[in-house]
Design a protein around this motif. Sequence first.
Motif, PDB file in Angstrom:
ATOM      1  N   GLU A  94       0.805  -0.941  -0.023  1.00 36.59           N
ATOM      2  CA  GLU A  94      -0.364   0.275   0.291  1.00 36.59           C
ATOM      3  C   GLU A  94       0.874   0.945  -0.053  1.00 36.59           C
ATOM      4  O   GLU A  94       0.421   2.402  -0.549  1.00 36.59           O
ATOM      5  CB  GLU A  94      -0.829  -0.433   1.083  1.00 36.59           C
ATOM      6  N   LEU A  95       1.742   1.414   1.081  1.00 37.73           N
ATOM      7  CA  LEU A  95       2.998   2.072   0.814  1.00 37.73           C
ATOM      8  C   LEU A  95       3.680   2.901  -0.393  1.00 37.73           C
ATOM      9  O   LEU A  95       3.549   3.365  -0.915  1.00 37.73           O
ATOM     10  CB  LEU A  95       4.252   2.002   2.093  1.00 37.73           C
ATOM     11  N   ASP A  96       3.847   1.787  -1.393  1.00 35.94           N
ATOM     12  CA  ASP A  96       4.206   1.766  -2.646  1.00 35.94           C
ATOM     13  C   ASP A  96       3.812   2.427  -3.855  1.00 35.94           C
ATOM     14  O   ASP A  96       4.066   2.848  -4.352  1.00 35.94           O
ATOM     15  CB  ASP A  96       5.317  -0.299  -2.644  1.00 35.94           C
ATOM     16  N   ARG A  97       2.428   2.087  -3.508  1.00 39.60           N
ATOM     17  CA  ARG A  97       1.646   1.830  -4.445  1.00 39.60           C
ATOM     18  C   ARG A  97       1.234   4.069  -4.418  1.00 39.60           C
ATOM     19  O   ARG A  97       0.643   4.229  -5.511  1.00 39.60           O
ATOM     20  CB  ARG A  97      -0.250   1.530  -4.442  1.00 39.60           C
ATOM     21  N   LEU A  98       1.371   4.757  -3.275  1.00 34.73           N
ATOM     22  CA  LEU A  98       1.256   5.752  -2.720  1.00 34.73           C
ATOM     23  C   LEU A  98       2.116   6.238  -3.284  1.00 34.73           C
ATOM     24  O   LEU A  98       1.856   7.294  -4.343  1.00 34.73           O
ATOM     25  CB  LEU A  98       1.134   5.871  -1.216  1.00 34.73           C
ATOM     26  N   MET A  99       3.533   6.219  -3.210  1.00 38.96           N
ATOM     27  CA  MET A  99       4.325   6.177  -3.914  1.00 38.96           C
ATOM     28  C   MET A  99       5.155   6.890  -5.035  1.00 38.96           C
ATOM     29  O   MET A  99       5.327   7.715  -5.350  1.00 38.96           O
ATOM     30  CB  MET A  99       5.637   5.753  -3.159  1.00 38.96           C
ATOM     31  N   ALA A 206       6.279  18.335   4.389  1.00 32.94           N
ATOM     32  CA  ALA A 206       5.787  17.148   3.983  1.00 32.94           C
ATOM     33  C   ALA A 206       4.466  17.743   5.205  1.00 32.94           C
ATOM     34  O   ALA A 206       3.801  18.292   5.422  1.00 32.94           O
ATOM     35  CB  ALA A 206       6.595  16.738   5.840  1.00 32.94           C
ATOM     36  N   ILE A 207       3.962  16.365   4.772  1.00 31.32           N
ATOM     37  CA  ILE A 207       2.271  16.010   5.386  1.00 31.32           C
ATOM     38  C   ILE A 207       1.521  14.593   6.201  1.00 31.32           C
ATOM     39  O   ILE A 207       2.101  13.959   5.278  1.00 31.32           O
ATOM     40  CB  ILE A 207       1.360  16.292   3.511  1.00 31.32           C
ATOM     41  N   SER A 208       0.914  15.092   6.998  1.00 30.22           N
ATOM     42  CA  SER A 208       0.947  13.283   7.234  1.00 30.22           C
ATOM     43  C   SER A 208      -0.616  13.218   7.797  1.00 30.22           C
ATOM     44  O   SER A 208      -0.928  14.656   7.742  1.00 30.22           O
ATOM     45  CB  SER A 208       1.121  13.629   8.568  1.00 30.22           C
ATOM     46  N   VAL A 209      -0.488  11.853   7.664  1.00 28.72           N
ATOM     47  CA  VAL A 209      -2.246  11.426   8.234  1.00 28.72           C
ATOM     48  C   VAL A 209      -2.790  10.781   9.352  1.00 28.72           C
ATOM     49  O   VAL A 209      -1.385   9.491   8.897  1.00 28.72           O
ATOM     50  CB  VAL A 209      -3.431  11.736   6.689  1.00 28.72           C
ATOM     51  N   PRO A 210      -3.700  10.124  10.560  1.00 30.79           N
ATOM     52  CA  PRO A 210      -3.604   9.387  10.904  1.00 30.79           C
ATOM     53  C   PRO A 210      -3.905   7.882  10.583  1.00 30.79           C
ATOM     54  O   PRO A 210      -4.934   8.048   8.858  1.00 30.79           O
ATOM     55  CB  PRO A 210      -4.674   9.944  11.922  1.00 30.79           C
ATOM     56  N   ILE A 211      -3.391   6.557  10.797  1.00 32.55           N
ATOM     57  CA  ILE A 211      -3.217   5.638  10.966  1.00 32.55           C
ATOM     58  C   ILE A 211      -4.401   5.611  11.966  1.00 32.55           C
ATOM     59  O   ILE A 211      -4.117   4.896  13.270  1.00 32.55           O
ATOM     60  CB  ILE A 211      -3.038   4.568  10.816  1.00 32.55           C
ATOM     61  N   PHE A 212      -6.235   5.110  11.516  1.00 35.47           N
ATOM     62  CA  PHE A 212      -7.039   4.441  12.943  1.00 35.47           C
ATOM     63  C   PHE A 212      -6.897   3.024  13.393  1.00 35.47           C
ATOM     64  O   PHE A 212      -6.764   2.418  11.968  1.00 35.47           O
ATOM     65  CB  PHE A 212      -8.216   4.590  12.479  1.00 35.47           C
ATOM     66  N   ALA A 213      -6.375   2.541  14.436  1.00 36.23           N
ATOM     67  CA  ALA A 213      -6.249   1.305  14.690  1.00 36.23           C
ATOM     68  C   ALA A 213      -7.819   1.325  15.173  1.00 36.23           C
ATOM     69  O   ALA A 213      -8.653   1.903  15.486  1.00 36.23           O
ATOM     70  CB  ALA A 213      -5.600   1.058  16.064  1.00 36.23           C
ATOM     71  N   PRO A 214      -7.888  -0.614  15.578  1.00 31.31           N
ATOM     72  CA  PRO A 214      -9.679  -1.433  15.885  1.00 31.31           C
ATOM     73  C   PRO A 214     -10.318  -0.580  16.662  1.00 31.31           C
ATOM     74  O   PRO A 214     -11.171  -0.290  16.373  1.00 31.31           O
ATOM     75  CB  PRO A 214      -9.141  -2.304  15.976  1.00 31.31           C
ATOM     76  N   ASP A 215      -9.218  -0.122  17.864  1.00 33.08           N
ATOM     77  CA  ASP A 215      -9.936   0.597  18.669  1.00 33.08           C
ATOM     78  C   ASP A 215     -10.337   2.517  18.872  1.00 33.08           C
ATOM     79  O   ASP A 215     -10.397   3.369  19.806  1.00 33.08           O
ATOM     80  CB  ASP A 215      -9.323   0.264  20.500  1.00 33.08           C
ATOM     81  N   LYS A 216      -9.682   2.725  17.358  1.00 33.09           N
ATOM     82  CA  LYS A 216     -10.297   4.342  17.606  1.00 33.09           C
ATOM     83  C   LYS A 216      -8.748   4.953  17.804  1.00 33.09           C
ATOM     84  O   LYS A 216      -8.800   6.562  17.428  1.00 33.09           O
ATOM     85  CB  LYS A 216     -11.307   5.159  17.864  1.00 33.09           C
ATOM     86  N   SER A 217      -7.388   4.385  18.252  1.00 33.20           N
ATOM     87  CA  SER A 217      -6.914   5.168  18.385  1.00 33.20           C
ATOM     88  C   SER A 217      -5.670   5.656  16.858  1.00 33.20           C
ATOM     89  O   SER A 217      -6.485   4.824  15.858  1.00 33.20           O
ATOM     90  CB  SER A 217      -5.818   4.706  20.135  1.00 33.20           C
ATOM     91  N   MET A 243      -3.783  10.060   0.389  1.00 34.59           N
ATOM     92  CA  MET A 243      -3.069   9.741   1.444  1.00 34.59           C
ATOM     93  C   MET A 243      -4.830   9.152   2.276  1.00 34.59           C
ATOM     94  O   MET A 243      -3.962   8.154   3.475  1.00 34.59           O
ATOM     95  CB  MET A 243      -2.679  10.895   2.261  1.00 34.59           C
ATOM     96  N   SER A 244      -5.706   9.525   2.898  1.00 39.99           N
ATOM     97  CA  SER A 244      -6.555   9.096   3.560  1.00 39.99           C
ATOM     98  C   SER A 244      -7.040   7.752   2.999  1.00 39.99           C
ATOM     99  O   SER A 244      -7.646   6.480   3.941  1.00 39.99           O
ATOM    100  CB  SER A 244      -7.681  10.265   3.384  1.00 39.99           C
ATOM    101  N   GLU A 245      -7.328   7.698   1.635  1.00 39.45           N
ATOM    102  CA  GLU A 245      -7.150   5.848   1.159  1.00 39.45           C
ATOM    103  C   GLU A 245      -6.271   5.358   1.781  1.00 39.45           C
ATOM    104  O   GLU A 245      -6.902   4.374   2.265  1.00 39.45           O
ATOM    105  CB  GLU A 245      -7.553   6.508  -0.734  1.00 39.45           C
ATOM    106  N   THR A 246      -5.395   6.136   1.688  1.00 40.08           N
ATOM    107  CA  THR A 246      -4.067   4.638   1.871  1.00 40.08           C
ATOM    108  C   THR A 246      -4.309   4.705   3.232  1.00 40.08           C
ATOM    109  O   THR A 246      -4.025   2.817   3.481  1.00 40.08           O
ATOM    110  CB  THR A 246      -2.988   5.438   1.341  1.00 40.08           C
ATOM    111  N   ALA A 247      -4.932   5.197   4.298  1.00 38.65           N
ATOM    112  CA  ALA A 247      -4.522   4.648   5.704  1.00 38.65           C
ATOM    113  C   ALA A 247      -5.572   4.539   5.717  1.00 38.65           C
ATOM    114  O   ALA A 247      -5.412   3.239   7.644  1.00 38.65           O
ATOM    115  CB  ALA A 247      -4.368   7.126   6.471  1.00 38.65           C
ATOM    116  N   GLN A 248      -6.506   4.183   5.028  1.00 45.36           N
ATOM    117  CA  GLN A 248      -8.236   3.717   5.557  1.00 45.36           C
ATOM    118  C   GLN A 248      -7.507   2.394   5.193  1.00 45.36           C
ATOM    119  O   GLN A 248      -7.664   1.030   6.361  1.00 45.36           O
ATOM    120  CB  GLN A 248      -9.421   3.459   4.887  1.00 45.36           C
ATOM    121  N   ALA A 249      -6.754   1.216   4.081  1.00 44.21           N
ATOM    122  CA  ALA A 249      -6.490   0.399   3.245  1.00 44.21           C
ATOM    123  C   ALA A 249      -5.517   0.025   5.410  1.00 44.21           C
ATOM    124  O   ALA A 249      -5.491  -0.588   5.353  1.00 44.21           O
ATOM    125  CB  ALA A 249      -5.918   0.636   1.869  1.00 44.21           C
ATOM    126  N   LEU A 250      -4.656   1.023   5.394  1.00 43.65           N
ATOM    127  CA  LEU A 250      -2.990   0.491   6.372  1.00 43.65           C
ATOM    128  C   LEU A 250      -4.121   0.185   7.534  1.00 43.65           C
ATOM    129  O   LEU A 250      -3.713  -0.967   8.569  1.00 43.65           O
ATOM    130  CB  LEU A 250      -2.531   1.704   6.397  1.00 43.65           C
TER     131      LEU A 250
END
Length: 261
Positions: A94-99, A206-217, A243-250
């Motif tokens: 997923e990271l490679d595809r975003l790159m 640089a730009i960053s977005v959150p990757i949410f865990a199952p417990d929403k953290s 980026m948000s699309e990739t973060a959701q997949a992650l």
Amino acid sequence: MPNDKLPERDFLSTLAKGLSVIELFGEPSRYLTQSEVADRLGITKAAARRILLTLAELGYAQADGRRFSLKPRVLRLGYAYLCTQGWLEIAQPELDRLMTDLDECCSIAMIDFPDIVLLARAVVRRIMSISLNTGVRLPSVHTSQGRVLLAFMGEIQRDAVLEASRYDALTVNTLTDRARIREIIETVRAQRYSIVEGEVDLNMHAISVPIFAPDKSVPYALSVSTQASRHDRASLEAMVPRMSETAQALGDILKAFHRQS
């Protein structure tokens, strides 16, 4: 120092000092003398000498006259951690595809109190002014990844990180005002992305977005780093949907991995 919850009798100070010496090495301190180690850790030169010589004997360091440097064997320590984070191997495509889609370097980072550490990278073969390889530590308060992670952190934990952080002016663009950084972190939480322009390196945005865990953290942040000449703030913001699309997949990968664990 020992953890508040760990009895003094169970705390092995020699091991702690040895690990602290290893953590001293890095940019710009690739080489350190016994005196420099002693000064930075507040220990005696004799103790610093014993630790450095022990690391050299075990193959983690080497001596070049009065100066010591780390050897590749130390990578085993980091690799041992990465091996426990099996989801990163699954997430790498997923990271490679975003790159590939954005034609920019991408990474996943987490907090390693009080800094951030890069856990995975997809790198565009383009000359960058600083090297951001897996395992690199950066100040959380001055990075887009750090501000995202701080934004979604519990208040007590966030305050602890902010209190322990250094606010050095790394460039003329570095924000050092603690109140202003807190304001930015609140904005990041609301907008769900963070942009940093030239605060760690003048030539890098640089730009960053959150990757949410199952417990929403939010244990991880997904980032894109680029040369300042290639993108302005508007074009960075245009990356957010992808980026948000990739973060959701992650996040989905992380959820599936936890379900199997």
